[in-house]
Design an enzyme around this catalytic site. Sequence first.
Site, short mmCIF file in Angstrom:
data_model
loop_
_atom_site.label_atom_id
_atom_site.label_comp_id
_atom_site.label_asym_id
_atom_site.label_seq_id
_atom_site.Cartn_x
_atom_site.Cartn_y
_atom_site.Cartn_z
N LYS A 12 -8.71 -6.49 -3.25
CA LYS A 12 -7.79 -6.67 -4.38
C LYS A 12 -7.06 -8.01 -4.33
O LYS A 12 -6.53 -8.46 -5.34
CB LYS A 12 -6.78 -5.52 -4.45
CG LYS A 12 -5.80 -5.44 -3.30
CD LYS A 12 -4.91 -4.22 -3.45
CE LYS A 12 -3.91 -4.10 -2.30
NZ LYS A 12 -2.93 -5.18 -2.28
N ASP A 13 -7.03 -8.66 -3.15
CA ASP A 13 -6.36 -9.96 -3.02
C ASP A 13 -7.29 -11.13 -3.30
O ASP A 13 -6.84 -12.27 -3.39
CB ASP A 13 -5.80 -10.13 -1.59
CG ASP A 13 -4.69 -9.14 -1.27
OD1 ASP A 13 -4.00 -8.71 -2.21
OD2 ASP A 13 -4.54 -8.80 -0.08
N ARG A 36 2.00 -4.71 -11.45
CA ARG A 36 1.32 -3.57 -12.08
C ARG A 36 2.06 -2.26 -11.79
O ARG A 36 2.31 -1.46 -12.69
CB ARG A 36 -0.12 -3.51 -11.56
CG ARG A 36 -1.02 -2.47 -12.22
CD ARG A 36 -1.20 -1.23 -11.36
NE ARG A 36 -1.54 -1.55 -9.99
CZ ARG A 36 -1.45 -0.68 -9.00
NH1 ARG A 36 -1.02 0.55 -9.22
NH2 ARG A 36 -1.76 -1.02 -7.76
N ARG A 37 2.45 -2.06 -10.54
CA ARG A 37 3.21 -0.84 -10.21
C ARG A 37 4.57 -0.83 -10.89
O ARG A 37 5.06 0.21 -11.31
CB ARG A 37 3.37 -0.72 -8.69
CG ARG A 37 2.07 -0.42 -7.96
CD ARG A 37 2.27 -0.43 -6.46
NE ARG A 37 1.01 -0.21 -5.75
CZ ARG A 37 0.68 -0.79 -4.61
NH1 ARG A 37 1.52 -1.67 -4.04
NH2 ARG A 37 -0.47 -0.54 -4.03
N ARG A 46 9.10 -7.44 -0.71
CA ARG A 46 7.98 -7.98 0.06
C ARG A 46 8.07 -7.40 1.47
O ARG A 46 9.05 -6.80 1.85
CB ARG A 46 8.04 -9.51 0.11
CG ARG A 46 7.71 -10.22 -1.17
CD ARG A 46 6.24 -10.20 -1.53
NE ARG A 46 5.38 -10.72 -0.48
CZ ARG A 46 5.07 -12.01 -0.33
NH1 ARG A 46 5.58 -12.91 -1.15
NH2 ARG A 46 4.26 -12.41 0.64
N GLY A 47 7.03 -7.63 2.26
CA GLY A 47 7.07 -7.20 3.65
C GLY A 47 5.86 -6.36 4.01
O GLY A 47 5.14 -5.87 3.15
N ASN A 48 5.65 -6.18 5.32
CA ASN A 48 4.52 -5.39 5.78
C ASN A 48 4.79 -3.90 5.61
O ASN A 48 5.87 -3.50 5.14
CB ASN A 48 4.17 -5.74 7.24
CG ASN A 48 5.34 -5.48 8.19
OD1 ASN A 48 6.14 -4.58 7.99
ND2 ASN A 48 5.42 -6.28 9.24
N VAL A 49 3.85 -3.08 5.99
CA VAL A 49 3.97 -1.63 5.78
C VAL A 49 5.22 -1.07 6.44
O VAL A 49 6.00 -0.35 5.82
CB VAL A 49 2.70 -0.91 6.29
CG1 VAL A 49 2.91 0.60 6.27
CG2 VAL A 49 1.49 -1.28 5.45
N THR A 87 7.96 -2.58 7.37
CA THR A 87 9.18 -3.08 6.74
C THR A 87 9.49 -2.31 5.47
O THR A 87 10.64 -1.92 5.23
CB THR A 87 9.02 -4.58 6.41
OG1 THR A 87 8.84 -5.31 7.62
CG2 THR A 87 10.24 -5.10 5.67
N ARG A 88 8.47 -2.03 4.68
CA ARG A 88 8.69 -1.31 3.42
C ARG A 88 9.07 0.15 3.67
O ARG A 88 9.96 0.68 3.01
CB ARG A 88 7.45 -1.42 2.54
CG ARG A 88 7.14 -2.86 2.15
CD ARG A 88 5.98 -2.95 1.18
NE ARG A 88 5.56 -4.34 1.00
CZ ARG A 88 5.05 -4.82 -0.11
NH1 ARG A 88 4.87 -4.04 -1.16
NH2 ARG A 88 4.69 -6.09 -0.19
N CYS A 129 -4.84 -11.65 -9.74
CA CYS A 129 -4.78 -10.40 -8.99
C CYS A 129 -3.38 -9.79 -8.98
O CYS A 129 -3.22 -8.64 -8.57
CB CYS A 129 -5.28 -10.63 -7.56
SG CYS A 129 -4.41 -11.92 -6.65
#
Length: 305
Positions: A79-80, A127-128, A145-148, A150-151, A235
């Site tokens: 997707k990126d 999109r979300r 923003r951030g990695n899994v 972090t979120r 994207c």
Amino acid sequence: MTTLRIGTRGSALALAQTGMVADDLADATGVTTELVTITTDGDRSNEPLSRAGGTGLFTGALRDALLAGECDIIVHSLKDLPTAPHEHLVVAAIPAREDPRDALIARDGLTLADLPAGARVGTGSPRRMAQLRARRPDLEVVDIRGNVDTRLGKVTSGELDAVILAAAGLRRVGRTDAVTEYLDADAWPTAPGQGALAIEVRRGDEELVAALDHLETRVAVEAEREVLALLEAGCSAPVGARAVVDAGLLLLSASVYRLDGATKLTSSHAAVWPEDEGDPSREVAASVARELLDAGAAGLTGERP
């Protein structure tokens, strides 16, 4: 070639999914692999995705390293990856797709419908954001923003009431325990190619990874990504798509949103697959894109709320 060098981003998710590719390659071909970690522009930036440049943000540095001979193959989250073909590189394998759905991670085990009015929901995806505003205009959508980890930490700390992440990423890093709801892929279409990986090589090196290509996944994600290309949307555009192969048909549905959630355009078409002649992915994507463009999709993909 005694050792195959695999270029990857350095995030926990990227390393996990590249490690899976390395293991699968070793099993399929017997080759020895080595991971080469590369920092991308997307890893350096804290800008929201909608303003950070979008196309190639997480892939440009990987491609540069491959072209420079610093690695032999690179692994992307599909997707990126920009939809435009590359002059010197080719996606030689797309392994079988993981769960393409989005997943909600909310406090107290809540679902999207159960979140109270005013609840703060985080996502970095335009999109979300548009889908959230369309489904629950009473929520506060927070750009993150951030990695899994972090979120997820923003929910456990109480900073946010919920976040939305890709189910595939959560599965690959072993964090599906945090999911409180999987969002139905038909009613909540996800990014073109979500859940799939792309293994890219220099042209002429396709045989290095050909054993990992999964034909049904490839035809489905190519249809989704072709819609994005025909809409001339990046994207990070508010476009969702879902393609499946079922009973000899390639079924494709795509939706384009205005970022404030006030407008949604949807088109669905099918093509026979497999077939002896033609390209069903391109054919069905062309029908869907044409219908969306005729309905005014071009005016939605670049708007801001």
